[in-house]
Design a protein around this motif. Structure first.
Motif, PDB file in Angstrom:
ATOM      1  N   SER A   1       0.831  -1.206   0.000  1.00  0.00           N
ATOM      2  CA  SER A   1       0.000   0.000   0.000  1.00  0.00           C
ATOM      3  C   SER A   1       0.866   1.257   0.000  1.00  0.00           C
ATOM      4  O   SER A   1       1.937   1.305   0.606  1.00  0.00           O
ATOM      5  N   LYS A   2       0.383   2.262  -0.694  1.00  0.00           N
ATOM      6  CA  LYS A   2       1.083   3.547  -0.750  1.00  0.00           C
ATOM      7  C   LYS A   2       1.216   4.135   0.647  1.00  0.00           C
ATOM      8  O   LYS A   2       2.236   4.740   0.978  1.00  0.00           O
ATOM      9  N   LYS A   3       0.213   3.917   1.471  1.00  0.00           N
ATOM     10  CA  LYS A   3       0.223   4.427   2.842  1.00  0.00           C
ATOM     11  C   LYS A   3       1.444   3.883   3.609  1.00  0.00           C
ATOM     12  O   LYS A   3       2.136   4.638   4.300  1.00  0.00           O
ATOM     13  N   GLU A   4       1.733   2.603   3.481  1.00  0.00           N
ATOM     14  CA  GLU A   4       2.875   1.997   4.172  1.00  0.00           C
ATOM     15  C   GLU A   4       4.201   2.501   3.601  1.00  0.00           C
ATOM     16  O   GLU A   4       5.155   2.723   4.345  1.00  0.00           O
ATOM     17  N   ARG A   5       4.264   2.678   2.288  1.00  0.00           N
ATOM     18  CA  ARG A   5       5.491   3.207   1.681  1.00  0.00           C
ATOM     19  C   ARG A   5       5.733   4.638   2.147  1.00  0.00           C
ATOM     20  O   ARG A   5       6.853   5.005   2.497  1.00  0.00           O
ATOM     21  N   ASP A   6       4.672   5.452   2.160  1.00  0.00           N
ATOM     22  CA  ASP A   6       4.795   6.838   2.618  1.00  0.00           C
ATOM     23  C   ASP A   6       5.228   6.900   4.086  1.00  0.00           C
ATOM     24  O   ASP A   6       6.041   7.739   4.467  1.00  0.00           O
ATOM     25  N   LYS A   7       4.695   5.998   4.894  1.00  0.00           N
ATOM     26  CA  LYS A   7       5.057   5.928   6.314  1.00  0.00           C
ATOM     27  C   LYS A   7       6.543   5.597   6.465  1.00  0.00           C
ATOM     28  O   LYS A   7       7.245   6.229   7.257  1.00  0.00           O
ATOM     29  N   ALA A   8       7.040   4.645   5.680  1.00  0.00           N
ATOM     30  CA  ALA A   8       8.453   4.269   5.734  1.00  0.00           C
ATOM     31  C   ALA A   8       9.348   5.426   5.277  1.00  0.00           C
ATOM     32  O   ALA A   8      10.410   5.658   5.857  1.00  0.00           O
ATOM     33  N   ILE A   9       8.907   6.150   4.266  1.00  0.00           N
ATOM     34  CA  ILE A   9       9.677   7.299   3.767  1.00  0.00           C
ATOM     35  C   ILE A   9       9.735   8.387   4.837  1.00  0.00           C
ATOM     36  O   ILE A   9      10.780   9.006   5.062  1.00  0.00           O
ATOM     37  N   LYS A  10       8.619   8.610   5.521  1.00  0.00           N
ATOM     38  CA  LYS A  10       8.572   9.621   6.574  1.00  0.00           C
ATOM     39  C   LYS A  10       9.539   9.261   7.712  1.00  0.00           C
ATOM     40  O   LYS A  10      10.288  10.117   8.191  1.00  0.00           O
ATOM     41  N   ILE A  11       9.537   7.998   8.116  1.00  0.00           N
ATOM     42  CA  ILE A  11      10.451   7.538   9.169  1.00  0.00           C
ATOM     43  C   ILE A  11      11.900   7.704   8.719  1.00  0.00           C
ATOM     44  O   ILE A  11      12.752   8.190   9.467  1.00  0.00           O
ATOM     45  N   TYR A  12      12.172   7.328   7.487  1.00  0.00           N
ATOM     46  CA  TYR A  12      13.526   7.470   6.939  1.00  0.00           C
ATOM     47  C   TYR A  12      13.961   8.933   6.946  1.00  0.00           C
ATOM     48  O   TYR A  12      15.071   9.263   7.377  1.00  0.00           O
ATOM     49  N   ASN A  13      13.096   9.816   6.468  1.00  0.00           N
ATOM     50  CA  ASN A  13      13.428  11.245   6.419  1.00  0.00           C
ATOM     51  C   ASN A  13      13.698  11.806   7.814  1.00  0.00           C
ATOM     52  O   ASN A  13      14.607  12.620   7.997  1.00  0.00           O
ATOM     53  N   GLU A  14      12.931  11.379   8.810  1.00  0.00           N
ATOM     54  CA  GLU A  14      13.153  11.818  10.198  1.00  0.00           C
ATOM     55  C   GLU A  14      14.503  11.327  10.711  1.00  0.00           C
ATOM     56  O   GLU A  14      15.227  12.068  11.372  1.00  0.00           O
ATOM     57  N   ARG A  15      14.825  10.078  10.395  1.00  0.00           N
ATOM     58  CA  ARG A  15      16.110   9.518  10.828  1.00  0.00           C
ATOM     59  C   ARG A  15      17.267  10.282  10.184  1.00  0.00           C
ATOM     60  O   ARG A  15      18.258  10.577  10.842  1.00  0.00           O
TER      61      ARG A  15
END
Length: 159
Positions: free
Chosen positions: A64-78
């Motif tokens: 799901s796009k929602k899960e990919r977007d969530k992973a990208i957000k976590i990555y960007n924060e890290r």
């Protein structure tokens, strides 16, 4: 070395090699049946002359796009907090969202039926995605009811 010792060593090494090669053979024999309309299939391209192909299958968690977007957000924060977090920068990376299968320079095998072929579904593949070993085989159905079987090699795909 005496002939008996030599024979024993030879038999031991031969049996070890045979058992190892059987394990490798089993691991290499994954044949995935791909429904080209599946939502688990990210994308595919087949050259008109069938000399090359690319299939990309989503990792189950990231369909799901929602899960990919969530992973990208976590990555960007890290990445943003890398200086203060104490994390090793080389360990901060975006997860693989899909696995790509590629074949080039060789024609696929055309099959009239799937009788006698041990297949796994795209869902079964996603459950074992981290145990893929090259080469893998992808089969898909053509409009005329026949099938193409591709010998493919894998590559992780992030986007």
């Amino acid at each position: 070395m005496s002939p008996i010792k030599f024979l024993l060593v030879f038999l031991f090494l031969s049996s070890f090699y045979l058992s190892f090669s059987q394990v490798e053979k089993k691991r290499n024999s994954k044949i995935v049946f791909l429904d080209l309309k599946s939502k688990a299939l990210r994308e595919y391209t087949i050259d008109k002359d069938t000399s090359g192909v690319h299939f990309s299958i989503y990792v189950k968690k990231y369909e799901s796009k929602k899960e990919r977007d969530k992973a990208i957000k976590i990555y960007n924060e890290r990445v943003k907090n890398i200086r203060t977090s104490g994390e090793n920068p080389s360990e901060v990376r975006l997860p693989d969202f899909s696995i790509g299968f590629y074949s080039w320079g060789g024609k696929p095998e055309k099959l009239k039926s799937l009788k006698g072929i041990k297949l796994i579904t795209i869902k079964q593949f996603q459950d074992s995605i981290y145990f893929v070993k090259d080469p893998s085989y992808i089969i898909h159905q053509l409009k005329d009811g026949t099938y193409l079987k591709w010998k493919t090699y894998t590559m992780d795909v992030v986007d």
